[in-house]
Design a protein around this motif. Structure first.
Motif, PDB file in Angstrom:
ATOM      1  N   VAL A  55       0.869  -1.187  -0.280  1.00 42.61           N
ATOM      2  CA  VAL A  55       0.039   0.059   0.015  1.00 42.61           C
ATOM      3  C   VAL A  55       0.863   1.343  -0.006  1.00 42.61           C
ATOM      4  CG1 VAL A  55      -1.437   1.229   1.566  1.00 42.61           C
ATOM      5  CG2 VAL A  55      -2.099  -1.083   1.000  1.00 42.61           C
ATOM      6  N   HIS A  56       1.974   1.140   0.712  1.00 43.37           N
ATOM      7  CA  HIS A  56       3.025   2.114   0.676  1.00 43.37           C
ATOM      8  C   HIS A  56       3.872   1.805  -0.265  1.00 43.37           C
ATOM      9  CE1 HIS A  56       1.291   3.123   4.611  1.00 43.37           C
ATOM     10  NE2 HIS A  56       0.734   4.246   4.013  1.00 43.37           N
ATOM     11  N   GLY A  57       4.654   2.925  -1.044  1.00 41.21           N
ATOM     12  CA  GLY A  57       5.559   2.339  -2.173  1.00 41.21           C
ATOM     13  C   GLY A  57       6.956   1.737  -1.596  1.00 41.21           C
ATOM     14  N   ASP A  58       7.174   2.407  -0.440  1.00 36.34           N
ATOM     15  CA  ASP A  58       8.494   2.026   0.338  1.00 36.34           C
ATOM     16  C   ASP A  58       8.535   1.157   1.401  1.00 36.34           C
ATOM     17  OD1 ASP A  58       7.602   3.695   2.174  1.00 36.34           O
ATOM     18  OD2 ASP A  58       9.171   4.860   2.406  1.00 36.34           O
ATOM     19  N   ASP A  59       7.486   0.342   1.411  1.00 36.05           N
ATOM     20  CA  ASP A  59       7.208  -0.797   2.299  1.00 36.05           C
ATOM     21  C   ASP A  59       7.689  -1.938   1.715  1.00 36.05           C
ATOM     22  OD1 ASP A  59       5.866   0.876   4.020  1.00 36.05           O
ATOM     23  OD2 ASP A  59       4.101  -0.321   4.532  1.00 36.05           O
ATOM     24  N   LEU A  60       9.004  -2.243   1.423  1.00 33.27           N
ATOM     25  CA  LEU A  60       9.367  -3.355   0.629  1.00 33.27           C
ATOM     26  C   LEU A  60       9.610  -4.595   1.195  1.00 33.27           C
ATOM     27  CD1 LEU A  60      12.012  -0.856  -1.192  1.00 33.27           C
ATOM     28  CD2 LEU A  60       9.879  -1.483  -1.895  1.00 33.27           C
ATOM     29  N   THR A  97       8.582   5.904  -3.521  1.00 31.42           N
ATOM     30  CA  THR A  97       8.059   6.825  -2.306  1.00 31.42           C
ATOM     31  C   THR A  97       7.105   6.337  -1.380  1.00 31.42           C
ATOM     32  OG1 THR A  97       6.155   7.383  -4.074  1.00 31.42           O
ATOM     33  CG2 THR A  97       8.248   9.103  -3.647  1.00 31.42           C
ATOM     34  N   HIS A  98       6.929   6.759  -0.208  1.00 29.95           N
ATOM     35  CA  HIS A  98       5.891   6.001   0.724  1.00 29.95           C
ATOM     36  C   HIS A  98       4.354   6.283   0.405  1.00 29.95           C
ATOM     37  CE1 HIS A  98       5.104   4.401   4.899  1.00 29.95           C
ATOM     38  NE2 HIS A  98       3.941   5.410   4.907  1.00 29.95           N
ATOM     39  N   LEU A  99       4.041   7.544  -0.519  1.00 25.47           N
ATOM     40  CA  LEU A  99       2.914   7.878  -0.893  1.00 25.47           C
ATOM     41  C   LEU A  99       2.891   7.878  -2.332  1.00 25.47           C
ATOM     42  CD1 LEU A  99       1.844  10.774   1.690  1.00 25.47           C
ATOM     43  CD2 LEU A  99       1.397   8.138   1.664  1.00 25.47           C
ATOM     44  N   MET A 139      -0.347  -6.234   4.696  1.00 27.13           N
ATOM     45  CA  MET A 139       0.799  -6.281   5.350  1.00 27.13           C
ATOM     46  C   MET A 139       1.783  -4.965   5.187  1.00 27.13           C
ATOM     47  SD  MET A 139       2.179 -10.256   4.283  1.00 27.13           S
ATOM     48  CE  MET A 139       3.169 -10.294   5.835  1.00 27.13           C
ATOM     49  N   HIS A 140       2.141  -4.328   6.173  1.00 29.63           N
ATOM     50  CA  HIS A 140       3.074  -3.192   6.133  1.00 29.63           C
ATOM     51  C   HIS A 140       4.326  -3.574   6.454  1.00 29.63           C
ATOM     52  CE1 HIS A 140       0.016  -0.031   5.113  1.00 29.63           C
ATOM     53  NE2 HIS A 140      -0.670  -1.250   5.369  1.00 29.63           N
ATOM     54  N   GLY A 141       5.486  -3.013   5.727  1.00 26.33           N
ATOM     55  CA  GLY A 141       6.771  -3.121   6.578  1.00 26.33           C
ATOM     56  C   GLY A 141       7.513  -2.034   6.918  1.00 26.33           C
TER      57      GLY A 141
HETATM   58 ZN   LIG Z   1       2.668   0.884   5.181  1.00 27.67          ZN
END
Ligand SMILES: [Zn+2]
Length: 330
Positions: A55-60, A97-99, A139-141
């Motif tokens: 969902v967030h682009g830098d939650d890799l 990016t996160h967003l 899932m968020h990292g």
């Molecule tokens: Zn996240």
């Protein structure tokens, strides 16, 4: 007789995997935005689980978890279907990016077909994937900003029976803590797991680890989700017993720095702190200590700043605190 599992043009026969893309929007230049999907169609009848990441682009670090989960399940033993979506927000993923870069937002759910790009991505994901699911794990990292404790968030605004199931499901992930998200009056749910709970599917948000790909986080996140799948009886065998019950908290306090510079943490994600404990020091550009940030409440450090450059007013650590007074999230 069990049937094929189909989402748009991706079709998985019984006992098979399939992969492909679904279209979530079109850019100003007419380029289609697509998200990758892996479908697993188990040999036995059962519920549908959606596992989402990115969902967030830098939650890799969650991306390899989703890959590992999807490839490690033996379809002959799977009850039901899995929708695995490793990269929910491809625009932020590409930009690093996160967003979402164009509207500075995360995808929101259930979204809006006529809204901004993040609202549109949320709309398509909700209507094409979330509505198919009986269970959702978002899932968020670790991100550029934050390294996370192993945690789960559950929606305090859903029906009590859904809440109880979400709490049991979150516990089966074996997190250090569960944060109950209390509803603010008049606010609408925006998160993927929350949106699932509001349509009476059981959704949880899980978070863990540090930005990037690393085997330690991959193993931990994969084990947690497979344990949840045993708990909801999609996989055979008993879930691993919970040896240390998770702390349950209701509030997170984001602690901020009054000065810009470089932040050097003194604690790690998952550490318990008391009032007055040093969370970290901000140094000026000559290497001199400029500010010490100390814990204002007792609790668990659920997020600590990863990228060290901070401006005055930036948060440096988040504490999931024992007291249950509602605070706005940063
Ligand atoms: Zn996240």
């Amino acid at each position: 007789m069990k049937s094929d599992f189909v989402i748009e043009n991706i079709r998985a026969s019984v006992g098979e995997r399939a992969q492909g893309f679904i279209t979530v929007d079109e850019s100003a230049a007419g380029i289609r935005t697509r998200i990758p999907i892996i479908l697993l169609n188990g040999a036995h009848e059962g519920p549908t689980l959606m596992i989402a990441s990115g969902v967030h682009g830098d939650d890799l670090n969650t991306i390899p978890m989703v890959w590992r989960i999807a490839e490690s399940i033996d379809l002959a033993t799977l009850y039901g279907q899995v929708i695995a979506a490793p990269i929910i927000n491809p625009l932020a993923f590409e930009a690093g990016t996160h967003l979402t870069p164009t509207d500075h937002s995360s995808p929101v759910f259930p979204g809006d077909a006529a809204g901004t790009i993040s609202q549109r991505i949320g709309h398509h994901i909700y209507n094409k994937l979330v509505v198919q699911a009986d269970y959702v794990i978002d899932m968020h990292g670790g991100s550029k900003n934050a390294t996370l404790a192993t945690l789960a968030h559950i929606d305090g605004g859903c029906k009590p029976e859904i809440f109880a199931k979400a709490q049991d499901m979150a516990t089966a992930f074996q997190p250090q803590l569960i944060v109950v998200q209390e509803s603010k009056p008049g606010s609408q749910p925006r998160g993927l797991a929350q949106a699932a709970c509001r349509r009476e599917a059981v959704g949880i948000y899980v978070g863990l680890g540090q930005m990037g790909f690393n085997e330690q986080d991959t193993v931990r996140g994969t084990a947690g989700v497979l344990n949840v799948m045993r708990h909801i009886k999609m996989l055979p065998g008993e879930p691993s017993p919970v040896t240390t019950p998770p702390h349950i908290t209701y509030t997170e306090l984001y602690q901020k720095t009054g000065y810009g510079g470089g932040f050097f943490p003194a604690v790690s994600a998952g550490q318990e702190v008391n009032v007055g404990d040093l969370l970290g020091t901000v140094f000026d550009v000559f290497g001199q200590p400029k500010a010490q940030i100390k814990a204002e409440v007792a609790g668990i450090v659920d997020a600590i700043r990863f990228y060290p450059v901070v401006a005055a007013g930036d948060w440096v650590a988040s504490i999931a605190r024992w007291e249950s007074v509602y605070e706005n999230r940063a």
